[in-house]
Each structure stands twice: as C-alpha cells, then as structure tokens.
Design a protein around this motif. Sequence first.
Motif, short mmCIF file in Angstrom:
data_model
loop_
_atom_site.label_atom_id
_atom_site.label_comp_id
_atom_site.label_asym_id
_atom_site.label_seq_id
_atom_site.Cartn_x
_atom_site.Cartn_y
_atom_site.Cartn_z
N MET A 57 0.84 -1.30 0.03
CA MET A 57 0.04 -0.01 0.00
C MET A 57 0.78 1.19 -0.11
O MET A 57 0.72 2.35 -0.58
CB MET A 57 -0.85 0.04 1.09
CG MET A 57 -2.09 -0.91 1.29
SD MET A 57 -3.13 -0.96 -0.26
CE MET A 57 -3.96 0.62 -0.09
N ARG B 247 -8.43 17.16 -8.87
CA ARG B 247 -8.75 16.30 -8.17
C ARG B 247 -9.82 16.38 -7.07
O ARG B 247 -9.99 17.48 -6.78
CB ARG B 247 -7.46 15.74 -7.34
CG ARG B 247 -6.29 15.27 -8.39
CD ARG B 247 -5.04 14.71 -7.73
NE ARG B 247 -3.97 14.51 -8.90
CZ ARG B 247 -3.91 13.91 -9.68
NH1 ARG B 247 -4.77 12.84 -9.65
NH2 ARG B 247 -2.84 13.79 -10.57
N GLY B 248 -10.27 15.29 -6.54
CA GLY B 248 -11.18 15.41 -5.35
C GLY B 248 -12.48 15.47 -5.68
O GLY B 248 -13.48 15.66 -5.00
N GLY B 249 -13.10 14.96 -7.26
CA GLY B 249 -14.31 15.00 -7.35
C GLY B 249 -14.98 13.78 -7.32
O GLY B 249 -16.09 13.52 -7.46
N PHE B 250 -14.25 12.61 -6.59
CA PHE B 250 -14.86 11.67 -6.19
C PHE B 250 -14.71 11.30 -4.78
O PHE B 250 -13.55 11.67 -4.09
CB PHE B 250 -14.71 10.27 -6.94
CG PHE B 250 -15.10 10.31 -8.36
CD1 PHE B 250 -16.38 10.51 -8.49
CD2 PHE B 250 -14.14 9.86 -9.26
CE1 PHE B 250 -16.86 10.39 -10.04
CE2 PHE B 250 -14.60 9.59 -10.87
CZ PHE B 250 -15.94 10.08 -10.92
N GLY B 251 -15.34 10.57 -4.07
CA GLY B 251 -15.20 10.38 -2.59
C GLY B 251 -16.08 11.08 -1.69
O GLY B 251 -16.04 10.46 -0.57
N SER B 252 -16.70 11.94 -1.98
CA SER B 252 -17.34 12.66 -0.91
C SER B 252 -18.61 11.87 -0.32
O SER B 252 -18.84 12.21 0.78
CB SER B 252 -18.04 13.86 -1.59
OG SER B 252 -18.94 13.57 -2.67
N SER B 253 -19.01 10.88 -1.03
CA SER B 253 -20.26 10.07 -0.44
C SER B 253 -19.75 9.29 0.64
O SER B 253 -20.55 8.97 1.61
CB SER B 253 -20.91 9.35 -1.23
OG SER B 253 -21.51 10.12 -2.31
N SER B 254 -18.48 8.63 0.52
CA SER B 254 -17.80 7.71 1.40
C SER B 254 -17.83 8.27 2.86
O SER B 254 -17.74 7.70 3.78
CB SER B 254 -16.67 7.32 1.04
OG SER B 254 -15.71 8.24 0.99
N SER C 104 -20.00 9.47 4.82
CA SER C 104 -21.13 9.50 5.56
C SER C 104 -21.77 7.96 5.36
O SER C 104 -23.00 7.92 6.10
CB SER C 104 -22.21 10.41 5.29
OG SER C 104 -22.77 10.33 4.05
N HIS C 105 -21.10 7.41 4.68
CA HIS C 105 -21.90 5.90 4.46
C HIS C 105 -20.67 4.80 4.30
O HIS C 105 -19.48 5.11 4.28
CB HIS C 105 -22.55 5.83 3.02
CG HIS C 105 -23.50 6.62 2.87
ND1 HIS C 105 -23.32 8.09 2.26
CD2 HIS C 105 -24.81 6.43 3.05
CE1 HIS C 105 -24.44 8.67 2.31
NE2 HIS C 105 -25.52 7.60 2.71
N PHE C 106 -21.03 3.58 4.44
CA PHE C 106 -20.41 2.42 4.22
C PHE C 106 -20.29 2.12 2.93
O PHE C 106 -21.21 2.32 2.13
CB PHE C 106 -20.84 0.87 5.06
CG PHE C 106 -20.66 1.29 6.51
CD1 PHE C 106 -19.37 0.91 7.05
CD2 PHE C 106 -21.67 1.46 7.29
CE1 PHE C 106 -19.10 1.08 8.42
CE2 PHE C 106 -21.50 1.31 8.69
CZ PHE C 106 -20.28 1.52 9.22
N VAL C 107 -19.08 1.55 2.45
CA VAL C 107 -18.70 1.36 0.91
C VAL C 107 -19.46 0.10 0.56
O VAL C 107 -20.21 -0.13 -0.36
CB VAL C 107 -17.51 1.57 0.58
CG1 VAL C 107 -17.40 1.22 -1.04
CG2 VAL C 107 -16.99 2.91 0.79
N GLY C 108 -19.07 -1.08 1.31
CA GLY C 108 -19.41 -2.29 0.85
C GLY C 108 -20.76 -2.82 1.14
O GLY C 108 -21.40 -2.16 1.84
N THR C 109 -21.03 -4.09 0.78
CA THR C 109 -22.26 -4.61 1.02
C THR C 109 -22.06 -5.99 1.33
O THR C 109 -21.14 -6.63 1.04
CB THR C 109 -23.29 -4.52 -0.12
OG1 THR C 109 -22.37 -5.15 -1.34
CG2 THR C 109 -23.76 -3.14 -0.48
#
Lengths: 124, 373
Positions: free
Chosen positions: A20, A110-117, A119-124
């Motif tokens: 990583m 940059r930074g146009g993705f990722g804002s939803s994460s 406040s939420h869990f990503v996986g299901t």
Amino acid sequence: MKRSRRIQLVLLGGLSAGAMAGCGPTSDAPRVGDADAVCTNNLYIPGAGYYHAPFRAWYPRPYNYFDPNTRLYYYGGQWAPTPHQSITNISPPTAQQLARATAALTPIRRGGFGSSSRSHFVGT
Amino acid sequence: MRRHRCQPRPAWRQKVEAIGLTFHTAPEGPYWDESACYELTADEVNALETAASTLHALCIEAAEAVIENQWWRRLGIPEIAIPSILRSWERDDFSLYGRFDFSYDGQSPPKLLEYNADTPTALIEASVAQWFWLQDTHPDADQFNSLHERLIEAWRHWAGQTIHFSSVKEHDEDQQTVLYLRDTCEQAGVLTRFVFIEDIGWDSERNCFVDLDNEPIRRCFKLYPWEWLWHEDFGGYLANDPVCFIEPAWKMLLSNKGLLPILWERFPDHPNLLPTYEQAAPLGGSFVRKPKLSREGANIAWVESGVAVEETGGDYGWEGHVFQAPAPLPDFDGNHPVFGVWIVDHEPAGLGIREDIHRITGNLSRFVPHFFL
C-alpha cells in the motif's frame, strides 16, 4: 471437491503495508516552470488569483482593487485607505508563488470523487 | 446443518492478520469469529449453489425487462447514467463478482434477501481466511470455496493489460479487500496500479481520468458504488465512458433492491424468491422495509403486525423502499445466519456465513467459517 486446492498470496499478508505504501503519490509535486518568468500586474490565473507585481505574488483580488462599501484599496493581501504607490508593474514571482501558480494552471483537478464515503459504508 | 462451538486456534489473530484479514475485530466485538462454525451437508451446499446460479440468470432477465420497459425510476437510477448503462449492457462489459445473500435453514429452499452485485465485501474472509482455518481445523473436510482460483481465472480476461484499483481512504477493510483482488489480478498476469478514489483526477486536456502520476486510467476496479459516482462532482465526466469500470455500469441494475419486486412480478412463487413489492399493502402488517440502495443493513425496518420490532439507522431511504415478506429466520442458539453465495464470472464460487443475534444483518455481524463433509 469444491474447495480451493492451494492459495498463494503475493501482495497480501506480510507485504500488505509495503504494497500500500508503494501506491502513494510519486510525482504530484507542482511543476515549476521557467525560473526567469516575469508577470505583469493583475495577470489572472484561475485557482491562483491576480498577480501583484510589487509583491511578487498572486492574491484573490486585483491590484489596488477598490471596495466602494468600505472605501478601502486592496494590495499585497491587505486593505488600506489609499492605493499602493509603486513603479513596479512587472516582476518575477517568488519560486514558491510560481510553483503555486503552475500547480493551479494544470489541467488536472482532483477530489471530485469520494465525498459520499464520508457518511456511508462502501461495501455490502 | 449444524452450528458447532469451537476452540479458536492459538494465535488466531496473528494467523488471520498474516493473510490480510487485519479487520478481524471491531470495537464492539469480534468480527471474524472462529469460536463457532457451521457444518453443512453436500445437499445443502448444492441447494445454495443451484439457487445462486438460477437467480443470477433470473436477475439478468429482470434487468433486461428494466431496459425494455425503461423502468429506470423504479430503480431510482439517474437520467445521466442511463446511456452508460445501456452501452455497458450492449457491450456485455466484464463483470468480476457479486454476492447473493440468502436466508436458509437447510429445510426449505434458500430465499433471496438481496444481491450485492456492485461492491460486495467480506471477500478475504470467505476466500482466504476460512480456507486456511479449514486446513488447520478440518483438513479432511470440504468447503464451498473455490473463490481464489476463480478470481484468478476471471482476471485472465485482462492478461497483459493494466488495471487500476481504487478504494476510499482510511478504510482498512476496503483497502485490504482491494489489495487481495489486486493480488489475484497480478497472479493472472495483469499489471495493477492503485489510486484512492479521492485522488482520482480529471485531465481536461486529455479528457480522461488520471492517477497521482497523471497516468490515464483506462480500466479500473472500483470498490465504490456506482450511484455515488454519478452523484459526485466528477459524475458528469462518466457519461462518455472514459473508463472501463469493474464492476460495470450495467451492474447498477442488479445491485439495486428495486429489482426484487420486478423479480417477483416476473417469476411469482419462485421457490428462491420472497414476495416483494413497492408498497407494503400486499404484505399486510408484517414485512421488511428496505431502501433500494442501502448498504450494510442500513435503514432496514422489520415490521410485525404493523409494529417495527427492529430497525437500523442510516442515511438511506430518499431513493424509495421495497417491502419484502419476512424470510424464515434460522436460529442456532440465538444466532441468525445469512448465507452469502459468491458469484465469480457469472458462476457460483463460494460461501461466506455471517450471523447476528439480531434479525437484521449489519456491518458488525460476525463472519463464521464453515465446512461440509
């Protein structure tokens, strides 16, 4: 037999941290342009602002911008009751300012993705 | 089907961490739980495998119906996403995986709870951790788990090419999951690179997404939901398909709980389906209310005789709900298991079992390994 016969991992486990770490930024430093570049007053660069030649830097408002409400003038990052007096209307930006402006000129945002994460869990 | 109490292996934490399962314990308690395991029969495994295979095909048929009838609103899919979904569907874009969640008691047929077809997790647990657990504890037993080989085999589709992998920052489980998938991908002869979702850039001169080295992103495995991508600042750039994403855009149709009522309409009384509707009325006063897009058991209400006997919090529900008949609730010493059957490259490939003392499986439900004889 439904199970895997052999599982070999090449990245996971002991190598995880290193793998990583190896994925981090390597060349996102600003590309500083021509060291001899000179700029005139009020050269506007989106993301950097207006160039103030006497101060060799970019600011959010034009050089000697007048605010009719406060009746103050803006230059060098400050407000004053009188306009700045200088014969310098062209100058080389400082190295730090040039780097900042160059970075602002890049066509990459940059930074146009990722804002939803946030406040939420990503996986299901 | 039996649930056994087990003695955890000595140094089990170090063992699972060594194979990448670093998120084995949550602040609230254990997540990887080898103090118990499930023993299944071969017939039970076959029932789960057959149900997953059948339902995957039915979901494809239902998705086709969505497209033919333009039922986009029924799934809450934004207008801007529709052309991309249609092109992705027509191209039959590559899909790596998904996970069906079933309620199953070993007696009646497995009942579909939902299909996590876009961003399923609990993969390292199912693929690697329980396989090594099996070697240590039941080396002569079998396990419904060929995930590792099947993933590598699926990735061979891209051998010799480069795929970017992406997940959000500061989320150990997601980063480890993506690292594991990169691992399988590289073993298939694919070159991989990593970029965090937040670090993806848009190059307005080249009209492409780029990584932190400003290298174009042409193919990208994203552990990030499609419906979020479309709604974020860069969502507009997705309209021209600048990236071949894995999972592809057409998986938005399958990962959406809005598909469950459509499945029930088209295949009523199918033994692997639960009655599911867009209104509660057909189910009387007892149902499970689920937001169409919720994840990790968020915003789900278990209603009995008009009273919510269990409900989870969260930020979902604005997109609408579906109402599902309550599934039979297997009970093993007060634990309720959910059977997650993995699909890899359109075929069933393994099983992961999560259990909880609550009716609703959430992000803290424990992963418990399994075997069969």
